[in-house]
Scaffold this active site. Structure first.
Site, PDB file in Angstrom:
ATOM      1  N   PRO A  39       0.723  -1.254   0.000  1.00 30.17           N
ATOM      2  CG  PRO A  39      -0.093  -1.085   2.153  1.00 30.17           C
ATOM      3  CD  PRO A  39       1.012  -1.664   1.352  1.00 30.17           C
ATOM      4  CD  GLU A  40       4.978   3.527  -1.987  1.00 30.21           C
ATOM      5  OE1 GLU A  40       4.995   4.568  -2.662  1.00 30.21           O
ATOM      6  OE2 GLU A  40       5.961   2.782  -1.871  1.00 30.21           O
ATOM      7  CE  LYS A  58       2.059   6.085   2.025  1.00 35.83           C
ATOM      8  NZ  LYS A  58       3.286   6.025   2.835  1.00 35.83           N
ATOM      9  NE  ARG A 104      10.535   3.403   5.197  1.00 34.12           N
ATOM     10  CZ  ARG A 104       9.822   2.425   4.677  1.00 34.12           C
ATOM     11  NH1 ARG A 104      10.254   1.193   4.756  1.00 34.12           N
ATOM     12  NH2 ARG A 104       8.697   2.672   4.069  1.00 34.12           N
TER      13      ARG A 104
END
Length: 289
Positions: A2-3, A61, A278
């Site tokens: 999910p983006e 989101k 990240r």
DNA sequence: ACCCGTGTTCGCTG
DNA sequence: TCAGCGAACACGGG
């Protein structure tokens, strides 16, 4: 997963599957307290049973479902706020289909089809919002503009970034800067805009922010297309061709591969670095400035 | 066995 | 006061 583009697909699916339908029964995984917090699973189930699914909105989101209770005229509304976290997913199942593993909530609709929320890691959130007053939720109020819903205003974005010292890649992950951009879209957008992800956000010129705007919108549109092709009727991922569709991205997860912008002999390779914990992927050759 | 992860929040630090 | 950072969350996949 999910983006912004994945959540947009989820919103479209929910509209198609559940729009206008009555929720006949609700099951909520009692072990998934974390997902429903601060509400008890039983309370959420009770509040959704008998409600009719109305509007489904997406902001960043976040999925915001408005449901109506009672007769249309005096309908009291309730809201369901869904955030997919890292591994959340909505799927459709027909009567008799086994309940998929990691189901955290199941809504049985008035045509007996079943809407299921799956989430192995339980990083996602399902929250009941009294009277569908989404605007009173601080987490939603803190979101920056959504690139699809609100568009991206170069002046406003440049102004915001001018006050941020962190690397531009890290700044883009901040949902109060732009709502919906995640780790993939950030790398992809910066590649498209030819901007070095390590640059301090405050160092970007107005022209570069303009390129970044185009890069973000193009990357989102491209990803939406790719997802529409692979998304199936029931929300399960369906790969059209086994290998090509697996990674449709230009640089994401392509460390060591040749830069797609300069194919041929001696083409520079995509590099993977870590920023704020990240992974970031970029081409040190064309994302120089 | 071990490392990694498309997201967010919390607590510590300078 | 607050931006910035690492850890934590919890589990499957490579």
């Amino acid at each position: 997963m999910p983006e912004l583009p994945e959540v947009e697909i989820a919103a479209r699916n929910l509209r198609r599957w559940g729009g206008g339908r009555l929720i006949r029964a609700v099951w909520a995984d009692p072990r998934a307290k974390r997902v429903f917090r601060p509400w008890a699973t039983a309370a959420v189930a009770r509040s959704l049973t008998g409600a009719r699914i109305g509007a489904v909105r997406r902001i960043g989101k976040n999925l915001l479902v408005t449901l109506g209770r009672g007769a249309a005229k005096s309908a009291r509304q309730v809201g369901l706020w869904s955030h997919l976290g890292m591994t959340g997913k909505w799927v459709l199942r027909q009567p008799g289909d086994p309940r998929p593993s990691h189901a955290r909530m199941e809504l049985t609709l008035d045509d007996e089809s079943r809407l299921l929320y799956l989430d192995p890691r339980m990083f996602g959130r399902l929250r009941w919002v009294p009277d569908a007053h989404f605007d009173e939720i601080p987490e939603l109020a803190a979101l920056g503009p959504d690139p699809l819903v609100d568009g991206i205003e170069v002046r406003a974005l440049a102004d915001r970034l001018s006050r941020v010292r962190r690397p531009i890649k890290v700044a883009l992950l901040d949902q109060s800067v732009l709502a919906g951009v995640g780790n993939i879209q950030a790398s992809e957008a910066l590649f498209r805009a030819r901007i070095d992800p390590r640059r301090p956000a405050s160092s970007l010129s107005r022209a570069e922010v303009g390129r970044l705007r185009k890069g973000i919108l193009a990357s989102i549109a491209f990803t939406l297309d790719a997802l529409s092709d692979s998304d199936s009727e029931d929300g399960d991922i369906h790969y059209v061709e086994e290998d090509r569709t697996r990674n449709p991205f230009l640089v994401y997860d392509r460390a060591g591969e040749a830069c797609p912008r300069s194919r041929g002999a001696g083409a520079p390779a995509i590099v993977r670095i870590v920023q704020a914990g990240r992974a970031t992927f970029f081409c040190p050759d064309c994302q120089r400035t």
